[in-house]
Write an enzyme that holds these catalytic residues in place. Sequence first.
Site, PDB file in Angstrom:
ATOM      1  CB  THR A   1      -0.936  -0.009   1.225  1.00 33.56           C
ATOM      2  OG1 THR A   1      -1.799  -1.151   1.134  1.00 33.56           O
ATOM      3  CG2 THR A   1      -1.790   1.244   1.286  1.00 33.56           C
TER       4      THR A   1
ATOM      5  CB  CYS B   1     -21.365 -11.636   5.007  1.00 38.00           C
ATOM      6  SG  CYS B   1     -23.065 -11.131   5.121  1.00 38.00           S
TER       7      CYS B   1
END
Lengths: 296, 404
Positions: free
Chosen positions: B75, B327
């Site tokens: 990242t 979920c």
Amino acid sequence: MWDYSEKVKEHFFDPRNAGAVEDANGIGDVGSLSCGDALRLTLKVDPETDTILEAGFQTFGCGSAIASSSALTEMIKGMHVDEALKVSNQDIADYLDGLPPEKMHCSVMGREALQAAVANYRGEVWKDDHEEGALVCKCFAVDEVMIEETVRANNLRTVEEVSNYTKAGGGCSSCHEGIEEILTRILAEKGETFDPNAVAGEKKKGSSGLTNLQRIKRIEELLADIRPNLQRDHGDVELIEVDGRNIYVKMTGACAGCQMAATTLGGIQQHLAEGLGEFIQVLPHEELARRAAMGA
Amino acid sequence: MDEKGIYLDNNATTMVDPTVVEAMMPYFTEQFGNPSSMHQFGDKVGRALKKARQQVQALLGAEHDSEIIFTSCGTESDSTAILSALKAQPDRKEIITTVVEHPAVLSLCEYLEKDGYTVHYLKVDAKGRLDMREYQRLLSDNVAIVSVMWANNETGTLFPVQEMASLARSAGVMFHTDAVQAVGKLPINLKDSDIDMLSLSGHKLHAPKGVGVLYLRRGVRFRPLLRGGHQERGRRAGTENAASIVALGKACEMAMASMTIEKTNVKAMRDRLEKGILEKVSHCFVTGDPGNRLPNTCNIAFEYIEGEAILLLLNKMGIAASSGSACTSGSLEPSHVMRAMDIPFTAAHGSVRFSFSRFNTMEEVERVIEAVPPIVEKLRKLSPYWANGKPVEDPEKAFAPAYA
């Protein structure tokens, strides 16, 4: 990995009442495929007594959706339909020893399926008025739609106000950037800009011009407005004393000792101040005793 | 292996190779020096970092070892690359990327949009492939950087980054690729490519978490994200994570040595699993572009059931995989990669990714092939879209829930 309770795991791995009930006379289909959850609840209700004899579920959904469905069917079997309708999503979550905040919507789905199935049994059409958005506040499970609606309805303009009205942002505060974005967007619709330095509830008016008795009655009425919100979380509030601008209340039930107590008091203060149209301060009743002891 | 379980989630993270752990251990204890120091304590660590840099250089086929900048993660490398391109070329206000990037790139781009940048998100087709004509149309003097992933983390689908980099070069636009899933799984030779910047992450190739690399081609204009000391030639300030950098170097050396294993053994295990499951389970299909993907990744969408439920049941049997269902992430929507490919919701929520490494075995694959069908069957029995061993007739109509 979700932090599921043992009860949730038990109901997921070994669901009760799975499958459709034969000769069902109440069917409720609810859910949202885009959210990945859908539930069909089938009920067999005794038309003589309105008692739920059997309940079965079919669920397309995650572990907690399946567990919530299983729990719901266990809870409502043998209940009168009117009694069953009182089962709240919080009751379903409590039955399962709690659900992670991101998963509370699974229990909401269970309650809605029940309402839909009962409406179907009674020959009515159930209409859902509930819309869900992305979860913003993880501490108190508050979603984007809820915040947006509250901001619009109450002309909120600060993060603090949003916390007072919805609880969102009242915990770890990590979601404040997200709340500011929502405020920025909604204020922009009205041609206004979000001011991070604005003070919550700036618009205070002068004295209300009520008699003491009228004023206390008005305070009681205003507290009654708030009460359902507190009771939903198994809490309550009681008016103890009114001394000029200081209004002393006692938080009871789950509100007593809640980590959100200060925020809740803030919300009550905001509501009372707006309703009375004057500046007031809401204080916990312990403060009254403390001030008395100090001989003030 | 029973008590340790079967780990088929190597695109999420990998086991640190025991040889790598051994290589890094001394840098926690006796080799504690600061590589910037003049004395012998620092010098030894400095030499170890130099070696690690060369090991990374070799795996990437970079021309110079100074093109390797150590960072804290993939990242950070992605953010550094994109923000550097914007800072170095203030007149260019556009970015080209794709709809299926990792959040490391997507979230940053969405944030930059609020700051007034225009981001072009290249769409994908049903197999996750880009439209190269759309890409060519968007390349212009207004574009500061193109950032396109080499391999998709969910489906393993490969993008033609070499070709895209050449097109960007011709248009005078910088090109960055997030290659965290590709490095170590595919041969890479950056000196013969037009790629300007590349991100990699240590923990995806059997090095520890907390270390990454930004490859920065010599001569590409650059503005650091972190300023401070002269570490990494002033391009990434901050005292080096010496032990992890040494580990990453070792991991790159080992990845280089086992590159053929990826193409042979790892691919064979993946193919066997896929074939085994597709033969035994009805109503499931492979997502992405099966003919053009990483050798270790297999993403299967199981229709009419939900991914988190599948994972929980797999986990109970000691099998680790991951899913694109809503979920599993806590969001309300299924994976943006599945949605971008227009996979129906009933299947997107049931997508499961199995990702291998050289540490898996064929015996494990056979056990997973045995485990999956009863799990799918159990969940389909609960599903309102399923009855009597098959989908209900016209599922969308037979079960049309309120507020869908």
